[in-house]
Design a protein around this motif. Structure first.
Motif, PDB file in Angstrom:
ATOM      1  N   TYR A  81      -5.803  -5.052   6.955  1.00 50.44           N
ATOM      2  CA  TYR A  81      -5.388  -6.231   6.191  1.00 50.44           C
ATOM      3  C   TYR A  81      -5.820  -7.509   6.913  1.00 50.44           C
ATOM      4  N   ARG A  82      -5.678  -7.514   8.245  1.00 46.85           N
ATOM      5  CA  ARG A  82      -6.077  -8.700   9.019  1.00 46.85           C
ATOM      6  C   ARG A  82      -7.577  -8.927   8.939  1.00 46.85           C
ATOM      7  N   TYR A  83      -8.355  -7.862   8.950  1.00 50.35           N
ATOM      8  CA  TYR A  83      -9.806  -8.029   8.819  1.00 50.35           C
ATOM      9  C   TYR A  83     -10.174  -8.633   7.466  1.00 50.35           C
ATOM     10  N   LEU A  84      -9.421  -8.299   6.452  1.00 52.93           N
ATOM     11  CA  LEU A  84      -9.714  -8.813   5.119  1.00 52.93           C
ATOM     12  C   LEU A  84      -9.214 -10.245   4.907  1.00 52.93           C
ATOM     13  N   TYR A  85      -7.967 -10.534   5.377  1.00 54.28           N
ATOM     14  CA  TYR A  85      -7.325 -11.802   5.041  1.00 54.28           C
ATOM     15  C   TYR A  85      -7.078 -12.708   6.248  1.00 54.28           C
ATOM     16  N   SER A  86      -7.501 -12.334   7.423  1.00 52.80           N
ATOM     17  CA  SER A  86      -7.356 -13.118   8.667  1.00 52.80           C
ATOM     18  C   SER A  86      -5.909 -13.415   9.020  1.00 52.80           C
ATOM     19  N   LYS A  87      -5.025 -12.545   8.607  1.00 48.50           N
ATOM     20  CA  LYS A  87      -3.612 -12.659   8.977  1.00 48.50           C
ATOM     21  C   LYS A  87      -2.938 -11.313   8.744  1.00 48.50           C
ATOM     22  N   TYR A  88      -1.778 -11.150   9.348  1.00 52.49           N
ATOM     23  CA  TYR A  88      -0.974  -9.950   9.120  1.00 52.49           C
ATOM     24  C   TYR A  88       0.018 -10.241   7.994  1.00 52.49           C
ATOM     25  N   THR A  89       0.587  -9.203   7.411  1.00 55.78           N
ATOM     26  CA  THR A  89       1.531  -9.368   6.308  1.00 55.78           C
ATOM     27  C   THR A  89       2.871  -8.712   6.640  1.00 55.78           C
ATOM     28  N   THR A  90       3.917  -9.214   5.989  1.00 58.56           N
ATOM     29  CA  THR A  90       5.249  -8.617   6.138  1.00 58.56           C
ATOM     30  C   THR A  90       5.592  -7.700   4.971  1.00 58.56           C
ATOM     31  N   ASP A  91       4.695  -7.601   4.032  1.00 57.45           N
ATOM     32  CA  ASP A  91       4.953  -6.816   2.826  1.00 57.45           C
ATOM     33  C   ASP A  91       4.314  -5.432   2.951  1.00 57.45           C
ATOM     34  N   LEU A  92       5.137  -4.409   2.982  1.00 56.10           N
ATOM     35  CA  LEU A  92       4.622  -3.044   3.082  1.00 56.10           C
ATOM     36  C   LEU A  92       3.824  -2.663   1.838  1.00 56.10           C
ATOM     37  N   TYR A  93       4.177  -3.234   0.704  1.00 57.10           N
ATOM     38  CA  TYR A  93       3.463  -2.941  -0.543  1.00 57.10           C
ATOM     39  C   TYR A  93       2.008  -3.407  -0.458  1.00 57.10           C
ATOM     40  N   GLU A  94       1.773  -4.561   0.161  1.00 58.01           N
ATOM     41  CA  GLU A  94       0.405  -5.058   0.312  1.00 58.01           C
ATOM     42  C   GLU A  94      -0.423  -4.171   1.232  1.00 58.01           C
ATOM     43  N   LEU A  95       0.251  -3.409   2.082  1.00 61.88           N
ATOM     44  CA  LEU A  95      -0.438  -2.497   2.999  1.00 61.88           C
ATOM     45  C   LEU A  95      -0.657  -1.121   2.382  1.00 61.88           C
ATOM     46  N   ASP A  96      -0.247  -0.950   1.151  1.00 65.49           N
ATOM     47  CA  ASP A  96      -0.295   0.358   0.486  1.00 65.49           C
ATOM     48  C   ASP A  96       0.520   1.397   1.251  1.00 65.49           C
ATOM     49  N   PHE A  97       1.630   0.954   1.788  1.00 63.63           N
ATOM     50  CA  PHE A  97       2.514   1.858   2.523  1.00 63.63           C
ATOM     51  C   PHE A  97       3.747   2.121   1.678  1.00 63.63           C
ATOM     52  N   GLU A  98       3.921   3.357   1.310  1.00 66.00           N
ATOM     53  CA  GLU A  98       5.130   3.754   0.594  1.00 66.00           C
ATOM     54  C   GLU A  98       5.952   4.609   1.546  1.00 66.00           C
ATOM     55  N   ALA A  99       7.101   4.096   1.918  1.00 69.61           N
ATOM     56  CA  ALA A  99       7.945   4.817   2.870  1.00 69.61           C
ATOM     57  C   ALA A  99       8.401   6.131   2.251  1.00 69.61           C
ATOM     58  N   PRO A 100       8.355   7.203   3.037  1.00 67.04           N
ATOM     59  CA  PRO A 100       8.822   8.487   2.501  1.00 67.04           C
ATOM     60  C   PRO A 100      10.313   8.453   2.222  1.00 67.04           C
ATOM     61  N   LYS A 101      10.747   9.291   1.293  1.00 64.37           N
ATOM     62  CA  LYS A 101      12.172   9.349   0.969  1.00 64.37           C
ATOM     63  C   LYS A 101      12.952   9.860   2.177  1.00 64.37           C
ATOM     64  N   THR A 102      14.085   9.228   2.411  1.00 66.02           N
ATOM     65  CA  THR A 102      14.914   9.613   3.551  1.00 66.02           C
ATOM     66  C   THR A 102      15.794  10.811   3.195  1.00 66.02           C
ATOM     67  N   VAL A 103      16.394  11.385   4.202  1.00 66.58           N
ATOM     68  CA  VAL A 103      17.268  12.530   3.974  1.00 66.58           C
ATOM     69  C   VAL A 103      18.478  12.132   3.138  1.00 66.58           C
ATOM     70  N   LYS A 104      18.847  10.870   3.178  1.00 72.49           N
ATOM     71  CA  LYS A 104      19.964  10.400   2.345  1.00 72.49           C
ATOM     72  C   LYS A 104      19.567  10.306   0.871  1.00 72.49           C
ATOM     73  N   GLU A 105      18.262  10.237   0.611  1.00 74.80           N
ATOM     74  CA  GLU A 105      17.737  10.190  -0.754  1.00 74.80           C
ATOM     75  C   GLU A 105      17.161  11.537  -1.175  1.00 74.80           C
ATOM     76  N   ASN A 106      17.603  12.611  -0.533  1.00 69.45           N
ATOM     77  CA  ASN A 106      17.114  13.971  -0.769  1.00 69.45           C
ATOM     78  C   ASN A 106      15.640  14.132  -0.410  1.00 69.45           C
ATOM     79  N   GLY A 107      15.189  13.375   0.584  1.00 68.54           N
ATOM     80  CA  GLY A 107      13.826  13.497   1.079  1.00 68.54           C
ATOM     81  C   GLY A 107      13.806  14.171   2.441  1.00 68.54           C
ATOM     82  N   THR A 108      12.741  13.936   3.183  1.00 68.89           N
ATOM     83  CA  THR A 108      12.604  14.582   4.498  1.00 68.89           C
ATOM     84  C   THR A 108      12.549  13.591   5.651  1.00 68.89           C
TER      85      THR A 108
END
Length: 156
Positions: A81-108
């Motif tokens: 992202y920094r190579y593209l936009y010359s800055k870092y981001t605080t938005d996980l969505y802009e990084l194409d990062f989808e957090a895995p479901k937690t064990v509290k959400e019936n995930g792993t």
């Protein structure tokens, strides 16, 4: 004469069959008694109580690998992202990062992920455990920055 012989043969066969049944009924089956089984289970339980505290650090280490891998993924995406936009981001969505479901959400997943801060030159991402791995009330926390090496901030 043949009839008499056949009748006699049937009597002998009947006698043999009934004798075999009596022999089979008198034979005991080899098996363990209830006391023997309970003693073995007790011994296994004692071994588990001795071994479990020694294995807990290995369990914590194995589960923390999840956080390190996900933080490395966030680091790689932040760098791209920094190579593209010359800055870092605080938005996980802009990084194409989808957090895995937690064990509290019936995930792993045992961790939640967030980006604490991001500027043009630095960022800090954090993985916080949602479960207490060893039951001491302390939750494991890992962080990664623009240098790319995950660091354990709070040990569990």
């Amino acid at each position: 004469m043949i009839e008499i012989y056949l009748k006699e043969q049937r009597r002998v066969d009947l006698y043999k069959n009934s004798a075999m049944k009596i022999i089979k009924l008198n034979r005991k089956t080899k098996a363990f008694s209830l006391q023997e089984v309970l003693i073995v289970l007790l011994i296994i339980g004692v071994f588990m109580l001795i071994a479990l505290p020694n294995l807990m650090p290995l369990v914590v280490k194995a589960k923390s690998i999840e956080a390190q891998m996900q933080l490395k993924y966030i680091y790689n995406n932040e760098t791209s992202y920094r190579y593209l936009y010359s800055k870092y981001t605080t938005d996980l969505y802009e990084l194409d990062f989808e957090a895995p479901k937690t064990v509290k959400e019936n995930g792993t997943s045992n961790y939640t992920y967030e980006i604490l801060s991001a500027t043009n030159t630095t960022f800090i991402a954090r993985a916080t455990a949602i479960t207490d791995f060893d039951g001491d009330g302390v939750f494991n926390v890992w962080e990664i920055n623009e240098n790319g090496s995950p660091k354990q901030i709070i040990k569990d």
